[in-house]
Design an enzyme around this catalytic site. Structure first.
Site, mmCIF file in Angstrom:
data_model
loop_
_atom_site.group_PDB
_atom_site.id
_atom_site.type_symbol
_atom_site.label_atom_id
_atom_site.label_comp_id
_atom_site.label_asym_id
_atom_site.label_seq_id
_atom_site.Cartn_x
_atom_site.Cartn_y
_atom_site.Cartn_z
ATOM 1 N N ASP A 1 -2.370 -7.275 -5.401
ATOM 2 C CA ASP A 1 -2.947 -6.012 -4.742
ATOM 3 C C ASP A 1 -3.814 -5.248 -5.515
ATOM 4 O O ASP A 1 -3.521 -4.864 -6.771
ATOM 5 C CB ASP A 1 -1.979 -5.104 -4.187
ATOM 6 C CG ASP A 1 -1.974 -5.468 -2.627
ATOM 7 O OD1 ASP A 1 -3.091 -5.133 -2.073
ATOM 8 O OD2 ASP A 1 -1.016 -5.630 -2.038
ATOM 9 N N HIS B 1 -5.684 -1.304 -5.062
ATOM 10 C CA HIS B 1 -5.841 0.094 -4.191
ATOM 11 C C HIS B 1 -6.728 0.841 -4.876
ATOM 12 O O HIS B 1 -6.397 1.364 -6.016
ATOM 13 C CB HIS B 1 -4.492 0.622 -3.844
ATOM 14 C CG HIS B 1 -3.595 -0.314 -2.895
ATOM 15 N ND1 HIS B 1 -2.510 -0.778 -3.411
ATOM 16 C CD2 HIS B 1 -4.039 -0.639 -1.792
ATOM 17 C CE1 HIS B 1 -2.052 -1.636 -2.376
ATOM 18 N NE2 HIS B 1 -2.805 -1.625 -1.184
ATOM 19 N N GLN C 1 1.390 -10.549 -3.558
ATOM 20 C CA GLN C 1 0.048 -10.250 -3.417
ATOM 21 C C GLN C 1 -0.351 -9.537 -4.669
ATOM 22 O O GLN C 1 0.215 -8.793 -5.199
ATOM 23 C CB GLN C 1 -0.079 -9.278 -2.215
ATOM 24 C CG GLN C 1 0.021 -9.876 -1.002
ATOM 25 C CD GLN C 1 -0.412 -9.020 -0.077
ATOM 26 O OE1 GLN C 1 0.224 -7.804 0.108
ATOM 27 N NE2 GLN C 1 -1.511 -9.349 0.805
ATOM 28 N N CYS D 1 0.629 -1.320 0.045
ATOM 29 C CA CYS D 1 0.023 -0.058 0.088
ATOM 30 C C CYS D 1 0.890 1.226 0.147
ATOM 31 O O CYS D 1 0.539 2.169 -0.764
ATOM 32 C CB CYS D 1 -1.017 0.046 1.035
ATOM 33 S SG CYS D 1 -0.847 -0.793 2.376
ATOM 34 N N LYS E 1 -12.241 -5.556 7.568
ATOM 35 C CA LYS E 1 -12.041 -6.102 6.341
ATOM 36 C C LYS E 1 -12.809 -7.232 6.044
ATOM 37 O O LYS E 1 -13.389 -7.946 6.842
ATOM 38 C CB LYS E 1 -10.475 -6.695 6.001
ATOM 39 C CG LYS E 1 -10.184 -7.338 7.190
ATOM 40 C CD LYS E 1 -8.632 -8.049 6.895
ATOM 41 C CE LYS E 1 -8.242 -8.950 7.981
ATOM 42 N NZ LYS E 1 -7.061 -9.933 7.407
ATOM 43 N N ARG F 1 7.435 -11.096 4.487
ATOM 44 C CA ARG F 1 7.030 -11.043 6.060
ATOM 45 C C ARG F 1 7.681 -12.068 6.865
ATOM 46 O O ARG F 1 7.898 -13.199 6.554
ATOM 47 C CB ARG F 1 5.599 -11.156 5.956
ATOM 48 C CG ARG F 1 4.862 -10.314 5.274
ATOM 49 C CD ARG F 1 3.128 -10.632 5.366
ATOM 50 N NE ARG F 1 2.580 -9.447 4.744
ATOM 51 C CZ ARG F 1 0.971 -9.658 4.773
ATOM 52 N NH1 ARG F 1 0.385 -10.171 5.173
ATOM 53 N NH2 ARG F 1 0.476 -8.636 3.794
ATOM 54 N N HIS G 1 -8.180 -1.356 -0.112
ATOM 55 C CA HIS G 1 -7.255 -2.315 -0.408
ATOM 56 C C HIS G 1 -7.805 -3.602 -0.625
ATOM 57 O O HIS G 1 -8.890 -4.049 0.269
ATOM 58 C CB HIS G 1 -6.429 -2.636 0.885
ATOM 59 C CG HIS G 1 -5.562 -1.477 1.706
ATOM 60 N ND1 HIS G 1 -4.320 -1.332 1.582
ATOM 61 C CD2 HIS G 1 -6.295 -0.425 2.191
ATOM 62 C CE1 HIS G 1 -4.138 -0.007 2.338
ATOM 63 N NE2 HIS G 1 -5.426 0.249 2.911
#
Length: 633
Positions: A381, A383, A379, A332, A462, A361, A508
């Site tokens: 992702d 946004h 990911q 993000c 979420k 991570r 997200h």
RNA sequence: GCCAAUGUAGCUCAGUCGGUAGAGCAGCUGAUUCGUAAUCAGCAGGUCAGCGGUUCGAGUCCGCUCAUUGGCUCCA
């Protein structure tokens, strides 16, 4: 209260009515002998008053619907056996769960699987002794006194957490008495078919700050056949384990050199690239713009995003020219900086960005699990930056996208609404607004979901989409997170119709979740027999003898000229052997080329699933394959 | 990270009471030219996860480390 019955009827129940009362009134043929009910997926005592709206399923302990009761009683038998063998063991909790039951003990030495024989033997003895289960009801204070005298501190703690004034129920079988809401089978003699499965450490009340207890997992069934079928099912599921198939099919693996850092081999990359191509196509169609942002960014950025304070335990750090940098655990902040590069008008919104972002991570070593949980993953992702008015429409657009993805692969999924966690930032008002925004969007679509308290991201609530693996364990894949915090922290704005600066809201979201985890789920779901359009090798051309070699190569070339992924097997081996190998590689189509085919100018087609399909012209084979690929069947 | 189990050839696994390491498949070489899930023969392949200890002697017993598996916690 609104109660949904097992036959689909919804009825109004009065406060204080129990499952038994409701069954007596509305399901007269089912209520007789009823001791247990399932309420919203949880086992409850049929006598207990219902507190909230929900779905009620009746269970009776005499029929096979009483698995929960059977297993609950089995857990008491196990606890009794453990107490006989290890009198110093303290009892914690022992519920029935999907597929079995467990019991937690606080012991002075850890259990090992070597203790299982003795415990099972003692359990059999208790079954043989055939104790009646008696329900005992005591006032709260007396119940506490009883367990204090029994030296069972965990039971005392459990009772102390129950509301004042409530009567406490205990169940007694022989010399063993346990705190328990019930219900139970009538006697221990009814539990005949059980098996201890595994031992595990488990924190008291699931909190790692508490003491670790010894948990024994076990299962029980009404019949020997069911128990054996269950064990068999686990064995079968192990065969489709993505870690095993990844190695067998030469797709991917994790080597000792990099725990949690997966390798993708050539065939795995083909599969992965197909998924990514599909992802790009879908996002382009849905109005997204793809970006790519750096993997390493400086400390100041992570402080601004809040990750430095709220996510540090999961991050990797490095120094460049003596300055602190971090490897991104999320994408993000990169999107934030991309948004900030220019001034947006309200006319530009929503701005939908997407990124296949490689994140790292630091997961706990004990949590790693094949491709399902790794330390480095991509990911998919997206946004979305938007005005507050656009929230509902954009959330629903995301739900539509995720649903489209999962349906295409034939996955069923469960949705959870995760709310504010302890370690989080922002005002409660923002959190309430964001949580309600998500709830309204999904409720309006009529999609079922459950609330998962305190499991949101540190910056917002979420909607999580959970998929199942071969063993029925669920993994979070897609997620839709509504965020008022990041735009604030990064001081994002857009110019409204009034000419003033306004704060955008941000979403997200991931669809696959992580490419790695999705590939793992897909592998287990299909047992490695991937749909044609993502299969690493789509067609394998098998020559019958040396005489057919040139023909096989020519056919393979015609296929690959059309973009079909093809391999050729012209080794000097019997056709049965080549077919066996191609079957084990789960190649969707095999073309057998012998003298007959060469003479007739046709190909003999074999499908991995249907077997021999007979002959057809190469042209019509190519047409049908191209159609199947196009339709992503 | 915590609890338990496991780690022997590329893969799947055997290896008794501590006495110089074994099979099948895969691989390589040769023969076989074959019709829808395994042709035959030969060869090669190992610092028994790593480090240390006990012992005349360790794959085997003990300790530590690493990794994996099943859970807990955490999470895409």
């Amino acid at each position: 209260m609104r109660i949904q019955l097992e036959d689909g009827r919804a009825i109004d129940a009065q406060a204080g009515q129990s499952a038994l009362d409701i069954a007596k009134e509305h399901l007269p043929e089912r209520y007789s002998g009823m001791l247990a009910a399932e309420f919203d997926g949880h086992l409850i005592d049929a006598f207990a008053p219902l507190q909230a709206d929900g779905a009620l399923k009746t269970l009776t302990w005499e029929d096979d619907g009483g698995k929960w009761t059977l297993r609950h009683t089995a857990s008491h038998i196990m606890a009794q056996a453990v107490k006989r063998l290890f009198p110093q063991a303290k009892l914690a909790i022992g519920p029935a769960i999907d597929n079995g039951f467990y019991y937690d003990f606080d012991t002075d030495r850890p259990f090992s699987t070597e203790d299982f024989d003795a415990i099972e033997k003692e359990m059999k003895k208790i079954v043989k002794e055939n104790f009646r289960l008696e329900r005992i009801e005591l006032p709260r204070a007396e119940a506490i006194a009883f367990f204090q005298q029994q030296n069972e501190p965990y039971k005392v703690e459990l009772i102390e957490d129950l509301p004042e004034g409530e009567t406490i129920s205990l169940y007694k079988q022989g010399e063993f008495t346990d705190l328990c809401a019930g219900p139970h089978l009538g006697s221990t003699g009814k539990v005949k078919h059980f098996r201890l499965m595994s031992v595990a450490g488990a924190y008291w009340r699931g909190d790692e700050k508490n003491k670790m207890l010894q948990r024994i997992y076990a299962t029980a069934f009404a019949t020997k056949e069911e128990l054996e079928a269950y064990i068999e099912r686990i064995e079968e599921a192990k065969k489709r384990d993505h870690r095993k198939l990844g190695r067998q099919l030469d797709l991917f693996d994790i080597q000792d050199a990099g725990p949690g850092f997966p390798f993708f081999y050539p065939k795995g990359m083909v599969l992965r690239n197909q998924l990514e191509n599909f992802w790009r196509e879908q996002h382009a169609q849905r109005g997204y713009q793809e970006i790519k942002t750096p993997i390493i960014l400086n400390r100041d950025l992570w402080i601004q995003s809040g990750h430095w304070d709220h996510y540090q335990n999961n991050m990797y750090f490095t120094k460049i020219d003596d300055l602190d940098y971090a490897v991104k655990p999320m994408n993000c902040p990169g999107s934030m900086l991309t948004y900030k590069r220019r001034i947006y008008s309200y006319r530009d919104l929503p701005e939908r960005m997407c990124e296949l972002g490689l994140v790292h991570r630091h997961e706990l070593s004990g949590a790693l699990h094949g491709l399902m949980r790794v330390r480095c993953f991509t990911q998919d992702d997206s946004h979305i930056f938007m005005t507050p008015e656009q929230i509902k429409g954009e959330v629903q657009g995301l739900i539509d996208k995720l649903t489209y993805f999962y349906k295409l692969f034939g996955f069923s999924f469960r949705v959870e609404l995760s709310t504010r966690p302890e370690n989080s930032m922002g005002s409660q008002e923002d959190w309430d607004n964001a949580t309600e925004g998500l709830r309204l969007a999904i409720e309006e679509l009529g999609m079922p979901f459950v609330v998962n308290e305190g499991d949101g991201a540190f910056y917002g609530p979420k909607l999580d989409f959970h998929l199942e693996d071969a063993l029925g364990r669920t993994w979070q894949c897609g997620t839709i997170q509504l965020d008022f915090q990041m735009p604030e922290r990064f001081d994002l704005h857009y110019v409204g119709p009034d000419g003033e600066k306004h704060r955008p809201v941000m979403l997200h979201s991931t669809s696959f979740g992580s490419i790695e985890r999705f590939i793992a789920i897909l592998t287990e779901h299909t047992a490695g027999a991937f749909p044609l359009w993502v299969s690493p090798v789509q067609v394998k051309v098998l020559s019958l003898t040396e005489r057919n070699e040139a023909m096989a190569h020519a056919i393979a070339k015609s296929l690959s000229d059309r973009g079909i992924r093809v391999e050729t097997d012209v080794r000097n081996e019997k056709i049965g052997y080549k077919i066996r190998e191609a079957q084990l590689e789960k190649v969707p189509y095999m073309l057998v080329i012998g003298d007959k085919e060469a003479e007739a100018g046709v190909v003999a087609v074999r499908a991995r699933k249907e077997g021999d399909l007979g002959t057809m012209t190469l042209t019509s084979f190519i047409e049908s394959v191209e159609k199947e690929i196009r339709e992503r069947r």
